[in-house]
Design a protein around this motif. Structure first.
Motif, PDB file in Angstrom:
ATOM      1  N   GLY A   1       0.838  -1.206  -0.125  1.00  0.00           N
ATOM      2  CA  GLY A   1      -0.359  -0.153   0.470  1.00  0.00           C
ATOM      3  C   GLY A   1       0.565   1.287  -0.048  1.00  0.00           C
ATOM      4  O   GLY A   1       2.145   0.865   0.005  1.00  0.00           O
ATOM      5  N   SER A   2      -0.604   1.840   0.229  1.00  0.00           N
ATOM      6  CA  SER A   2       0.831   3.363   0.530  1.00  0.00           C
ATOM      7  C   SER A   2       1.868   4.012   1.075  1.00  0.00           C
ATOM      8  O   SER A   2       2.883   4.393   1.417  1.00  0.00           O
ATOM      9  N   ASP A   3       1.753   2.631   2.544  1.00  0.00           N
ATOM     10  CA  ASP A   3       2.305   2.871   3.569  1.00  0.00           C
ATOM     11  C   ASP A   3       3.832   2.399   3.598  1.00  0.00           C
ATOM     12  O   ASP A   3       5.229   2.137   3.702  1.00  0.00           O
ATOM     13  N   THR A   4       3.782   1.789   2.573  1.00  0.00           N
ATOM     14  CA  THR A   4       5.186   0.388   2.341  1.00  0.00           C
ATOM     15  C   THR A   4       5.651   1.325   0.982  1.00  0.00           C
ATOM     16  O   THR A   4       5.841   0.624  -0.167  1.00  0.00           O
ATOM     17  N   MET A   5       6.577   2.525   1.032  1.00  0.00           N
ATOM     18  CA  MET A   5       7.687   2.793   0.223  1.00  0.00           C
ATOM     19  C   MET A   5       8.344   1.947  -0.084  1.00  0.00           C
ATOM     20  O   MET A   5       9.150   2.826   1.172  1.00  0.00           O
ATOM     21  N   MET A   6       9.196   1.990  -0.178  1.00  0.00           N
ATOM     22  CA  MET A   6      10.699   0.758  -0.170  1.00  0.00           C
ATOM     23  C   MET A   6      10.909   1.491  -1.299  1.00  0.00           C
ATOM     24  O   MET A   6      10.423   2.722  -2.322  1.00  0.00           O
ATOM     25  N   ILE A   7      12.594   1.628  -1.412  1.00  0.00           N
ATOM     26  CA  ILE A   7      13.536   2.719  -2.547  1.00  0.00           C
ATOM     27  C   ILE A   7      13.293   2.217  -3.505  1.00  0.00           C
ATOM     28  O   ILE A   7      13.600   3.364  -4.549  1.00  0.00           O
ATOM     29  N   GLY A   8      13.192   1.091  -4.017  1.00  0.00           N
ATOM     30  CA  GLY A   8      13.002   0.593  -5.273  1.00  0.00           C
ATOM     31  C   GLY A   8      11.880   1.420  -5.924  1.00  0.00           C
ATOM     32  O   GLY A   8      11.265   2.097  -6.920  1.00  0.00           O
ATOM     33  N   ARG A   9      10.137   1.411  -5.879  1.00  0.00           N
ATOM     34  CA  ARG A   9       9.209   2.152  -5.940  1.00  0.00           C
ATOM     35  C   ARG A   9      10.033   4.112  -5.788  1.00  0.00           C
ATOM     36  O   ARG A   9       9.600   4.619  -7.065  1.00  0.00           O
ATOM     37  N   VAL A  10      10.202   4.385  -4.867  1.00  0.00           N
ATOM     38  CA  VAL A  10      10.789   5.589  -4.670  1.00  0.00           C
ATOM     39  C   VAL A  10      11.611   5.831  -5.764  1.00  0.00           C
ATOM     40  O   VAL A  10      11.360   7.004  -6.298  1.00  0.00           O
ATOM     41  N   MET A  11      12.595   5.288  -6.198  1.00  0.00           N
ATOM     42  CA  MET A  11      13.329   5.339  -7.388  1.00  0.00           C
ATOM     43  C   MET A  11      12.552   5.331  -8.527  1.00  0.00           C
ATOM     44  O   MET A  11      12.743   6.390  -9.441  1.00  0.00           O
ATOM     45  N   TRP A  12      11.611   4.872  -8.636  1.00  0.00           N
ATOM     46  CA  TRP A  12      10.939   4.472  -9.946  1.00  0.00           C
ATOM     47  C   TRP A  12      10.157   5.894 -10.040  1.00  0.00           C
ATOM     48  O   TRP A  12       9.805   6.247 -11.353  1.00  0.00           O
ATOM     49  N   ASN A  13       9.302   5.910  -8.964  1.00  0.00           N
ATOM     50  CA  ASN A  13       8.463   7.340  -9.359  1.00  0.00           C
ATOM     51  C   ASN A  13      10.210   8.627  -9.710  1.00  0.00           C
ATOM     52  O   ASN A  13       8.713   8.746 -10.240  1.00  0.00           O
ATOM     53  N   ASP A  14      10.197   8.539  -8.735  1.00  0.00           N
ATOM     54  CA  ASP A  14      11.599   9.821  -8.910  1.00  0.00           C
ATOM     55  C   ASP A  14      11.631  10.235 -10.407  1.00  0.00           C
ATOM     56  O   ASP A  14      12.001  11.376 -11.117  1.00  0.00           O
ATOM     57  N   PHE A  15      12.095   8.609 -10.704  1.00  0.00           N
ATOM     58  CA  PHE A  15      12.618   8.434 -12.067  1.00  0.00           C
ATOM     59  C   PHE A  15      11.519   8.568 -12.977  1.00  0.00           C
ATOM     60  O   PHE A  15      11.617   9.382 -14.173  1.00  0.00           O
ATOM     61  N   PHE A  16      10.420   8.315 -13.309  1.00  0.00           N
ATOM     62  CA  PHE A  16       9.526   8.037 -14.034  1.00  0.00           C
ATOM     63  C   PHE A  16       8.348   9.142 -13.932  1.00  0.00           C
ATOM     64  O   PHE A  16       7.695   9.903 -15.274  1.00  0.00           O
ATOM     65  N   GLU A  17       8.228   9.870 -12.713  1.00  0.00           N
ATOM     66  CA  GLU A  17       7.054  10.535 -12.331  1.00  0.00           C
ATOM     67  C   GLU A  17       7.354  11.979 -12.739  1.00  0.00           C
ATOM     68  O   GLU A  17       7.308  13.042 -12.576  1.00  0.00           O
ATOM     69  N   ASN A  18       8.615  11.980 -10.960  1.00  0.00           N
ATOM     70  CA  ASN A  18       8.747  13.536 -10.994  1.00  0.00           C
ATOM     71  C   ASN A  18       9.685  13.850 -12.580  1.00  0.00           C
ATOM     72  O   ASN A  18      10.369  14.665 -11.634  1.00  0.00           O
TER      73      ASN A  18
END
Lengths: 357, 261, 301
Positions: free
Chosen positions: C250-267
């Motif tokens: 869910g939104s509370d399980t922010m693992m680093i792979g996901r954060v990087m993915w988001n920073d890369f593709f979305e932000n």
């Protein structure tokens, strides 16, 4: 337990693996303090028999008694025997000290006593200064002695040794034989050794059980088995032997008069029953000698074929009149005919053993 | 020991149930008539028919197969050469760098591999698409291929190669006639592994692909994000079936070889 | 090992994989390091300074001067990154621990099975590795969802009244990671157990140790290397896992792979994602180095 109670008794023990008969109705008694050898070719069932004694295999039929107590149903860790494994099975993650102490800790021996007993075992096995080493930091001989020390630490009345010298090189093997005998005498523990090496069994054991295809072929002291084998297998398995085929035989005055393809043979013979049955005459090579004069019985004409030099002895292979090669072992000091020389070999009637073919 | 028979069988049962129950359920529900992927309403092959009609899915499957076949071929050749270098050349300068570069991608998070490859393709101005995915997949699967083939070379009897050289074969002839044929089972396994890794990969493909090159996992992933759907169960079942058949063929071939030997 | 120049043929064999890895693996990592020191800009590519290979050495020095630690500063300042590193390490560690507890009995049960079955059973345990990762994770969505198979079954059996909320929680992520990586853990443990000489266990029994004592004093310590290898093989990729937390978490399980993915593709914050990757690598090097040293120490003895 009276003095006559055997320390180990196999009572009609049989064991099959799938459809292979490994041990077939074996009964053996080992006396307290005895050095006993189970000897035989690989696959004869000797290792299975030992593993039944240790409790790693359950017999299909028969019973195992240790010190008069039936242990057939006891798991290995409840049996008052210890075993020295062929591979030594030293725990690689423990020091020599911890290996030797392992069984003592299981027995709940007090810490100070453990240290004392381990020290005693270390002295006995001449492992002083190696207590902290791991098994892979030891030489082959040291590993062997550590395994022995570990198996003896609990002071078992009976020690089982599976090919104890099998992993050592030849020179070390001979020294270690004497060491094992020394330790066995010093402790008075009964040793049951499994070996395929007849020299090892002959030089160490008080008695030998010769096994073949799951059965006991012969039990006896080494000289008895060597001098008076009761079967062709026993005669051929231990040492070298010359065999002469019996064509016909007659019996008179405690002597058998035998016709063989190589000539007439006179044999000392208590066992009259054998005469006439298909049989063989067996004579050890060291009982053969070169005839010095024309007298006596058992004279076979032969030609020297070749000579193998063995240092203290020479082994002559001589071709008999039938074309068969016989072996003659003579000390190096004796006169030595050259290959090709025509000679006569002879032997005493009491050197002969009559066996079933 | 017979006393441990019951706990042992129970452990096996529970363990394999955990491993296979989700897969079995997935396949079972691909034949569910209802669109609700969790309530059984009857048997139907409807979703397989729908799948066959889905041109986007078919196109992605084709791209994935092409990428896998090509990248696995490159990976196997490069991996075999790397294995040969590691196993037969002994020490050479910068060997440790080479070893690290072979082993690091085995455990490195895919996100980092994908990200770094994307940065490379942007920096050199390479148009992203089919070929960049192939290059990305070849890079990480060659490391797996190298490890598989190296294990085989390490286990091989060196004296066979020495005998060939003694009988007058040069290094190339020795490799082609002795080393390679003996390593062939490992080379085939390496190709299969590389192929499957490529077919499976989502993360690296997502980073390295461009417009017009959507692989099957990418297509499945975007569908899965929208929720469970029996069509995804159907495509998944087909992929599982393909892998199952391949594994079965491999196991039978292995058993034959063992029996023949 | 002796270090010597290679023969020409050998150099040719080596150069193909070497150059490939240098270009597609080592150079990209260097690029990640470099971009992590760049500034984020709204442009294509979205970072500055860009790397101009043709500008010569002087320009390179010039570029070096403009290097910025902004991305790393941002990493420290942004609690999202710090928390997601912690979450990643925690989730990976918990999953690894559970996987070992599941894998060890399974591997042991396989090793102690009849010799004729052993090969088949370990093959069966490893086979899921060959099937698609994505599909296996997907299978768990249908099971764990609120209206999924697990809740459906439990409620039909009357064991629960309200559906369990597992999907989109950290627990779902842990289940997914344990499930997906289990073959990686079973195999090395199986190999370590399978190598063990049966005589060692027999020796322990012969010296008076019962089955439990034998297990804890002989079997378990001697399979430690397999446990460590399996744990590492699972832990390292699990820390950087993207697919499983994305699909099951869910939104509370922010693992680093996901954060990087988001920073890369979305932000589209490439320097931040790159810095995140470099820090992750630095974190993961620790267990690898530890493992290496453990291995060499074991080998030297």
């Amino acid at each position: 337990m009276s003095a006559s109670t055997p320390i180990l008794r196999f009572d009609g023990v049989s064991k099959n693996f799938a459809d292979i008969v490994a041990v077939d109705n074996v009964s053996i008694d080992v006396a307290p303090g005895e050095f006993f050898a189970l000897l035989g070719p690989s696959g004869c069932g000797k290792t299975t028999l030992m593993r039944i004694a240790a409790g790693f295999e359950r017999p299909d039929r028969g019973r195992v008694l240790i010190g008069g107590v039936d242990v057939t149903e006891l798991p290995p860790h409840r049996r008052p025997v210890n075993m020295m494994f062929q591979s030594y099975a030293l725990f690689p993650h423990m020091s020599v000290f911890d290996n030797i102490a392992f069984g003592l800790k299981r027995d709940g021996v007090a810490r100070t006593q453990i240290a004392e007993r381990v020290a005693e075992m270390v002295r006995l096995a001449q492992l002083q200064g190696l207590e902290k080493r791991k098994p892979d930091q030891l030489s082959g001989g040291q590993r062997q002695r550590a395994a022995l020390a570990r198996a003896l630490a609990r002071r078992p009345k009976l020690l089982l040794l599976d090919e104890p010298l099998g992993a050592l090189d030849r020179k070390l093997r001979e020294e270690t034989q004497f060491e094992l005998m020394d330790i066995q005498k010093k402790l008075g523990t009964a040793f049951v050794v499994v070996t395929h090496d007849q020299d090892e069994a002959m030089s160490m054991a008080d008695r030998i059980a010769l096994m073949r295809a799951g059965r006991i072929e012969q039990i006896g002291a080494p000289p008895q088995i060597y001098e008076r084998p009761t079967s062709r297998f026993a005669a051929e398995f231990i040492g070298e032997i010359n065999l002469f085929e019996v064509r016909s035989a007659s019996y008179a005055n405690g002597r058998a008069h035998i016709e063989t393809p190589e000539g007439a043979i006179e044999a000392a013979c208590e066992n009259v029953d054998r005469i006439g049955a298909p049989a063989i005459v067996a004579v050890r090579p060291e009982r053969l000698r070169f005839a010095a004069d024309d007298g006596g019985v058992n004279r076979l004409a032969a030609v020297v074929h070749d000579i193998a030099y063995r240092g203290d002895r020479r082994i002559f292979r001589v071709r008999l009149s039938s074309g068969k090669l016989a072996r003659l072992s003579a000390s190096a000091a004796e006169a030595t005919p050259a290959p090709g020389a025509e000679i006569v070999v002879t032997f005493d009637p009491d050197a002969c053993v009559l066996l079933d073919a | 020991m017979s006393a441990w028979r019951v706990p042992r069988l129970a452990t096996l049962l529970v363990g394999f149930a955990f491993l296979y129950a989700p897969i079995v359920l997935l396949v079972v529900y691909s034949f569910n008539a209802s669109r609700l992927a969790t309530v059984w309403t009857g048997f139907s092959t409807h979703w397989y028919a729908a799948l066959l009609a889905d041109e986007q899915m078919r196109g992605s499957a084709l791209i994935s197969l092409e990428v896998a076949a090509l990248s696995a071929a490159i990976a196997t050749v490069l991996g075999a050469l790397a294995a040969l270098a590691l196993e037969r050349f002994g020490g050479f300068r910068t060997r440790s760098v080479f070893v690290a570069a072979i082993y690091a991608p085995l455990v490195m998070p895919e996100v980092i591999l994908g990200l770094s490859l994307l940065l490379l393709f942007v920096a050199i101005g390479a148009p992203r698409g089919f070929w960049t995915i192939v290059a990305g997949h070849a890079t990480f699967s060659m490391c797996f291929a190298a490890v598989v083939i190296r294990a085989r070379l390490a286990g091989a009897d060196r004296s066979l190669e020495e005998a060939a050289m003694d009988l007058g074969a040069g290094p190339v002839a020795t490799f082609m006639r002795i080393t390679l044929p003996l390593a062939m089972p490992a080379v085939i396994s390496a190709y299969m592994l590389a192929f499957i890794l490529s077919m499976d990969d989502l993360v690296i493909a997502s980073f390295t692909s461009g417009p017009g090159a959507t692989t099957l996992p990418m297509r499945i992933y975007s569908a899965v994000r929208l929720g469970v759907s029996p069509e995804i169960n159907a495509i998944s079942s087909l992929l599982l079936g393909a892998v199952g058949v391949a594994l079965l063929i491999g196991a039978v071939a292995q058993a034959r070889r063992t029996n023949a030997a | 090992m002796p270090r010597r120049p290679l023969a020409r043929g050998a150099r040719a064999v080596l150069s193909a994989p070497y150059l490939w890895l240098a270009f597609f693996f080592i150079a990209p990592l260097a690029l990640v390091a470099k971009i992590s020191l760049s500034k984020s800009v709204v442009a294509q590519p979205p970072y500055a300074p860009t790397f101009d290979l043709y500008a010569g050495f002087g320009a390179l020095i010039e570029a070096a001067r403009t290097l910025s630690f902004d991305a790393y500063r941002g990493l420290v300042a942004d609690p999202l990154y710090f928390e997601s590193y912690l979450t990643s390490l925690g989730v990976a560690a918990l999953s690894t621990a559970i996987a070992i507890l599941v894998a060890y009995p399974l591997a042991l049960a396989i090793v102690r099975s009849d010799r004729r079955w052993r090969g088949f059973l370990i093959g069966l345990a490893v086979a899921p590795f060959w099937t698609s990762f994505l599909i296996r994770v997907y299978a768990w969505i249908a099971i764990l969802k609120e209206e999924g198979l697990l809740n459906h079954a439990l409620m039909t059996l009357g064991l629960i009244r309200e559906p369990l909320e597992i999907f989109a929680t950290t627990m779902a992520v842990v289940i997914g990671i344990v499930y997906s990586y289990l073959p990686f853990v079973v195999l090395p443990i199986y190999n370590a157990l399978e190598k063990q000489d049966v005589a060692l266990r027999e020796a322990a029994a012969d010296l008076g140790a019962g089955p439990l004592r034998t297990f804890f004093s002989v079997t378990l310590p001697l399979s430690a290397s397999g446990v460590v290898a399996g744990a590492l093989l699972m832990f390292i990729p699990a820390v950087g896992e993207f697919v499983i937390p994305d699909l099951l978490g869910g939104s509370d399980t922010m693992m680093i792979g996901r954060v990087m993915w988001n920073d890369f593709f979305e932000n589209r914050d490439w320097p931040a994602a790159s810095a995140g990757a470099i820090v992750l690598l630095a974190i993961l090097v620790v267990p690898i180095v530890w493992f290496e040293r453990r291995q060499t120490r074991g080998g030297a003895v």
